[in-house]
Scaffold this motif. Structure first.
Motif, PDB file in Angstrom:
ATOM      1  N   ARG A 155       9.619  36.253 -24.531  1.00 10.51           N
ATOM      2  CA  ARG A 155       9.274  37.557 -25.089  1.00 10.51           C
ATOM      3  C   ARG A 155       9.638  38.581 -24.029  1.00 10.51           C
ATOM      4  O   ARG A 155       9.276  38.423 -22.866  1.00 10.51           O
ATOM      5  CB  ARG A 155       7.782  37.625 -25.389  1.00 10.51           C
ATOM      6  CG  ARG A 155       7.369  38.834 -26.219  1.00 10.51           C
ATOM      7  CD  ARG A 155       5.886  38.786 -26.571  1.00 10.51           C
ATOM      8  NE  ARG A 155       5.081  39.410 -25.544  1.00 10.51           N
ATOM      9  CZ  ARG A 155       4.189  40.399 -25.764  1.00 10.51           C
ATOM     10  NH1 ARG A 155       3.969  40.824 -26.985  1.00 10.51           N
ATOM     11  NH2 ARG A 155       3.499  40.914 -24.768  1.00 10.51           N
TER      12      ARG A 155
ATOM     13  N   SER B  14      11.151  38.824 -29.778  1.00 14.78           N
ATOM     14  CA  SER B  14      10.903  37.381 -29.669  1.00 14.78           C
ATOM     15  C   SER B  14      11.636  36.728 -30.824  1.00 14.78           C
ATOM     16  O   SER B  14      12.002  37.379 -31.799  1.00 14.78           O
ATOM     17  CB  SER B  14       9.404  37.078 -29.714  1.00 14.78           C
ATOM     18  OG  SER B  14       8.854  37.559 -30.918  1.00 14.78           O
TER      19      SER B  14
ATOM     20  N   ASP C 299       8.832  30.537 -26.507  1.00 13.40           N
ATOM     21  CA  ASP C 299       8.222  30.872 -25.208  1.00 13.40           C
ATOM     22  C   ASP C 299       8.924  31.996 -24.470  1.00 13.40           C
ATOM     23  O   ASP C 299       8.875  32.072 -23.234  1.00 13.40           O
ATOM     24  CB  ASP C 299       8.196  29.637 -24.290  1.00 13.40           C
ATOM     25  CG  ASP C 299       7.274  28.573 -24.822  1.00 13.40           C
ATOM     26  OD1 ASP C 299       6.354  28.922 -25.580  1.00 13.40           O
ATOM     27  OD2 ASP C 299       7.486  27.398 -24.492  1.00 13.40           O
TER      28      ASP C 299
ATOM     29  N   GLU D 259       7.158  32.850 -21.172  1.00 15.55           N
ATOM     30  CA  GLU D 259       5.702  32.775 -21.256  1.00 15.55           C
ATOM     31  C   GLU D 259       5.179  31.495 -20.614  1.00 15.55           C
ATOM     32  O   GLU D 259       4.018  31.129 -20.795  1.00 15.55           O
ATOM     33  CB  GLU D 259       5.255  32.934 -22.705  1.00 15.55           C
ATOM     34  CG  GLU D 259       5.609  34.338 -23.212  1.00 15.55           C
ATOM     35  CD  GLU D 259       5.158  34.625 -24.619  1.00 15.55           C
ATOM     36  OE1 GLU D 259       5.301  33.742 -25.472  1.00 15.55           O
ATOM     37  OE2 GLU D 259       4.654  35.748 -24.856  1.00 15.55           O
TER      38      GLU D 259
ATOM     39  N   PHE E 115      -4.476  33.850 -20.333  1.00 14.38           N
ATOM     40  CA  PHE E 115      -3.506  33.737 -21.413  1.00 14.38           C
ATOM     41  C   PHE E 115      -4.221  33.742 -22.753  1.00 14.38           C
ATOM     42  O   PHE E 115      -5.347  33.278 -22.871  1.00 14.38           O
ATOM     43  CB  PHE E 115      -2.661  32.466 -21.263  1.00 14.38           C
ATOM     44  CG  PHE E 115      -1.682  32.577 -20.145  1.00 14.38           C
ATOM     45  CD1 PHE E 115      -0.553  33.350 -20.300  1.00 14.38           C
ATOM     46  CD2 PHE E 115      -1.912  31.966 -18.929  1.00 14.38           C
ATOM     47  CE1 PHE E 115       0.346  33.489 -19.256  1.00 14.38           C
ATOM     48  CE2 PHE E 115      -1.025  32.097 -17.884  1.00 14.38           C
ATOM     49  CZ  PHE E 115       0.109  32.868 -18.046  1.00 14.38           C
TER      50      PHE E 115
END
Lengths: 406, 406, 406, 406
Positions: free
Chosen positions: D148, D140, D146, D386, B392
């Motif tokens: 996308r 986003s 968090d 995410e 990440f």
């Protein structure tokens, strides 16, 4: 729209752009811009040959192209804080051709044996070309009938700048290979060639030295480079090793579409265009992820097909000679088997070959342990054809009597 | 359920089955059954080594396996009316392991350098093994933690019988290759080996001759054979060239799952089991479709993943030597890069290697024209892991303040 | 093979099995087995009507079927340690028809308006039937020509036992609905019906009471039940709320395949068969995940198509009357539009209707806010047809002159 | 680039464009351009509200928006030779937002109960908004952390002009519905509203009459219109019925992305932008294909996910009242169940609701025959987050001892 950090006027040569790009890899080519981690930028790119190929019906331009000027790269782009050992995270946010009727086309070329050659050069020694028209996400060609497909657009070439040491390693190992057969046609590799080197904004003093050392852009290497991976398309995230301060990312060789292997050499649909990127840094990522070559995560927008015709190939050559686990040969044979099939469907060999290079065809390493034959497969999506190309069994069900039970 | 045309008692050796199968290719091995075009049949198969490998925690059986008895094939099955030049159409209707707690398991083996070897034998010279438990469509292994995936089951080996001429060609070309380095370990190819030949129902008189001529089953060839194509799975339709009257189809080497390349040699998850087939004939299909090797259409049930981590490899060896468009080497490097990454995730090299051979990993020929480097890619589906294995980025969005606008 | 915890002899009625199943929901129906968390088990199931429908060419059995005995459920299965408020985690490991030529078939029925009815009962008031033959993963029907597809097999009905309170709520709310139009044909809902209640191993003393209270199995409810979700197929993981000690999972109504909506009432391809399950428990999961109805994760093996023809429908009825955001009506219209199209392709309306119920057709809620019209869509995969059913544009490219540029 | 046949200056209102568009459906609104069959054209579009909503952190603009001016449509575009009874074939070649930092954003709004309302208006009566930033193919939002995802861009609204008769039918049936509860908040439907009618280039004489008759653009109808089908995305081909000479296609309401149902009313990510179209005609296609509503073929570029969490809903309302096969209610409940789950993951209800409207969420009609409960399902792709949002079982495998067998 992301800020344009590298601007192209499609009518001008790369050397004549306001800020010129480069066609060699070298750590001393200066970055043209420095961005911050997290920035989103647009990079405009020239077509890989700097405009040598025309939208016309002759392949003479492919036949006569000067490959020593290739590939025209935009960049380098430095990222603040990136240092050797870090990982440069690059998101391919979007990509497209230069807008305008004069620029929204591309081409696929079979390069002649004595000018670059190609994957099947022993069968296709002459130059051929197909011009593709872009209609939004679709490509079609006046040179290959009944075919229309959604492109899987990507930069054929994208990579970070090598360090001095890495560059030296490249040049040494490639020189060693060339030396085994220096007169081969096509050549085994391309050595540095200062005559046509273009080195961005490098100042005069260093020019001669850097031109003499700069690695050619044809092969993919540890830094990425000319990987020609069709799946580095919209939405992908790539992790590159950083070798120099700033990372110094360059890119070019945009493809509207490509089949796995890019088998006609410029097998993709070549275009000039733009790429939107997001750039980020993972500190010390190279050792953390044991990065030797780039790794990547494909996006979710790749063309999705479910109806394939698949051709197999093994590593026996056309003289009947057995080769040992030769995956390259197996893939060649799979391609040749597919081309033979497409010829039965009414295409010429050249049309079929150009199509395999350009359409979203998948090439798989299926078996590589069953000595002595490697087995490769080529997946041809039936849905790219506007007519049926599939074989059908002879035993057809009798339909006339069928009715739902009442 | 389709009629069982080839029956296996899993507790007995292939030679001791009521109707024994075979482990060599030869036109004179008699068909054990003749079916009609359109028939659907079940074929039961022994695991490829005839039961030499056990469900235990030692790899000694892999180390000591006698490969000369492999592969154990069920068949030949003749189809009425099939003649040389026709195409045999084979639908893989379904496939599974032999039912029962004693048979519903499989294994993946790394074969040692001095007994078969494997794709990465220079890095993994010793024998290793992972035993997989089948839970319906899922496989998991007590030897590789945190992994569970749906198998893409298929016959690793399926093909028609060669004609006398084709067989002679195989033996000649492979002998020629072996002669270039007859003492190599592992060998370049396997010549006929009459000592352990098993020839189905062939009568005594011809046995010696056929055993001496019968081609080994390891490599894939023009007739299909040991292609180890993971996508020849449920719902696929395969088109085989016919070389002898009846076609004489044989199959075996069933895999619960496999990664592209089957890189540990028995990289797939090996099992005994059954396959349901539908057989049909297209008259004169070989010339109609210019069939050299089989072609096929995959089914619609292959495991579908959308979250991949992809590793690249190029054709430079680990001594830094440059090779010319060597796809096999590029694929090796892509695999090694993936294994290095998985080691950072807590797996041993052997576990990672076994996993790449067994899981539904995709191997792609990405670039084969960018001299001198071929570029191959290995697609590892992140969803086969029961924990996160992805890198990440460092720049995490600040979330605490986020709220929908009111 | 997982242990069989519920065994079926397909030739016997459910009541006559060694351990009988049940056809009503009630907390007092005793569990027939208790398994441990993590156990993998096989459950055999009768076809939903307990064998009333035959493999023949008359739909009289559908017309005359006694629906009050439906659905025949296998279970309940208790899981050790599961208590109200926990979540029962059920993996669908695999599923298939009962092996054997006499059992490897299924059927799709249009239920007549006066016996159950169906989604489009106003247009299709009479009973019809299509019998499907299973060929491994494929289904085809002598009653619907030129169609063959890979099934997305699943249990149409699977759920945990209700608590006493939940059961009371079900019976109350459904009785209230029935009371609004008690004589409607078909009925609005089915009340308890003790006459044909089958209650597993429940002892005589409680039988009358439980039969009088036991909820009918037709509708899906909070516990799952007869959801008829085609995507609860191989490899899925389902999270069920637990209402009674042990969870007491029951299942049945196996479908070889189904289209979204199961529109002909027994629109799926109904079969008897077996399901392999893995059972586990998440303590206190109901409040942790705010579980009201089950949630699930589909597997990766669902049939994958990329070539759809899609039909839209809006909420205006066939009298031209406007309804307000009526998604049910919009979906009806989308289905009718698809049926009208298929009639142009040579199918009868009944064949088309049966096909929409049985094939892996997707039904989408596309728009539900654009007052007053809901918009639903039906996705018909073109690849289930063995001939072309798609419209083509009139402007065909002129092909004769096309050639690659040389 | 296709010729721009409808041009928008994003800074100006639709009425002030050089050639203004329209916000009502009427056969007498003149075509602004006539193209030939086979032509490829670019159409620029204003955002649906004509710019009433800003890129800021207050939802007051959503709360106060004047919906009577919606939707702003570009067109009509006539196609030469198209006549009533023909089919207009429209390829969505590509689509995007207006380029430029001031235009490359969009928003999703929850419309308040007393100004438009929304699908879950009883639970979310107040106005909320999320602003989305476009980064190439990704969206986003600073208002929803968090998350996308790659957009599935499409025109929410596209349709042919109605004939006089069809228009009369629309107005009549909707008026009849409104009359059943004329004071309802939100209303059952929107009648013609001449005060804010914009009628393209219609001349003054007819303006009053046409404004009084012109149908509102909110609902989808037989001609397509505001279908809000997220899958009418890049590469799709749509077949529209033609009701007037030339077909007169108009479009607008562009969405960068949307979830099935568009549940927050402007649940999609609304944007101004451009669409590239190819237009063609199939003569007499309406009767040939029995076209009532449009049919379409999706492209191959839709975002592909394989890791879903799915929520079920049935047709029982939150008072516990049973409804009869009410698919709308079942879908509401599935959405509410998903929102409840996402709240456990740390999102507010409004964030979750906005997300379901905007992300590529699939809504399925799963069961519609199991009286009295319809069953709908909402498919949430886990990969748009995410971070991990999935539940995991409690029984974790013991890993420390695992090693490959040697």
């Amino acid at each position: 729209m992301a800020d344009v950090v590298f601007k192209i006027d499609p009518k001008k040569h790369m050397a004549d752009q306001e800020v010129p790009g480069h066609n060699r890899w070298h750590p001393d080519i200066p970055a043209v811009v420095t961005v911050k981690p997290g920035d989103e930028v647009r990079v405009e790119c020239k077509e890989w040959t700097d405009g040598q190929i025309g939208n016309n019906d002759s392949a003479n331009d492919v036949r006569d192209a000067d490959l020593s000027v290739c590939h025209m790269l935009s960049g380098p782009i430095a990222v603040q804080g990136a240092e050797p050992g870090d990982v440069l995270v690059v998101d391919i946010l979007n990509i497209g051709p230069m807008p305008g009727t004069e620029t929204e086309w591309g081409y696929t070329g079979i390069f002649a044996r004595n000018n670059g050659g190609c994957f099947l050069t022993e069968y296709f020694p002459d130059a051929y070309k197909a011009v593709w028209k872009f209609s939004g996400v679709y490509a079609s060609s006046r040179h290959i009938p009944d075919v229309r497909f959604e492109g899987i657009s990507h930069p054929g070439l994208i990579g970070t700048a090598p360090s001095k040491e890495l560059l030296a390693k490249w040049n040494a190992r490639e020189a060693e290979l060339i030396a085994t057969n220096p007169d081969r046609v096509p050549p085994l590799a391309y050595p540095p060639y200062p005559q046509t080197a273009l080195l961005g904004t490098l100042k005069q003093g260093d020019y001669q030295r850097v031109a003499a050392e700069g690695a050619r852009t044809v092969p993919p290497r540890e830094h990425g480079g000319n990987c020609d991976i069709k799946n580095l398309s919209r939405g992908s995230r790539i992790y590159f090793p950083v070798y120099v301060k700033g990372g110094n990312l360059s890119l070019g060789d945009l493809h509207f579409s490509q089949g796995d292997g890019e088998i006609t050499f410029c097998g993709a649909i070549e275009m000039g265009g733009w790429v939107d990127l997001r750039l980020d840094v993972i500190k010390h990522g190279v050792s953390k992820y044991k990065l030797v070559n780039p790794i990547f995560r494909p996006g979710h927008l790749n063309p999705q097909y479910s109806n394939f015709l698949v051709f197999e190939g093994i590593s026996v050559d056309d003289q009947g000679k057995q080769h040992y686990l030769d995956t390259t040969l197996a893939y060649k044979n799979a391609c040749m088997n597919c081309i033979a099939y497409l010829k039965e469907c009414g295409y010429t060999g050249e049309q079929a070959y150009l199509l395999l290079g350009a359409a979203p065809v998948e090439g798989r390493v299926s078996g590589v342990v069953d000595i002595p034959n490697a087995c490769c497969t080529v997946y041809l999506p039936a849905e790219i054809f506007e007519r049926t190309i599939e074989p059908f069994s002879t035993s057809v069900s009798k339909k006339s009597q069928a009715a739902a039970a009442k």
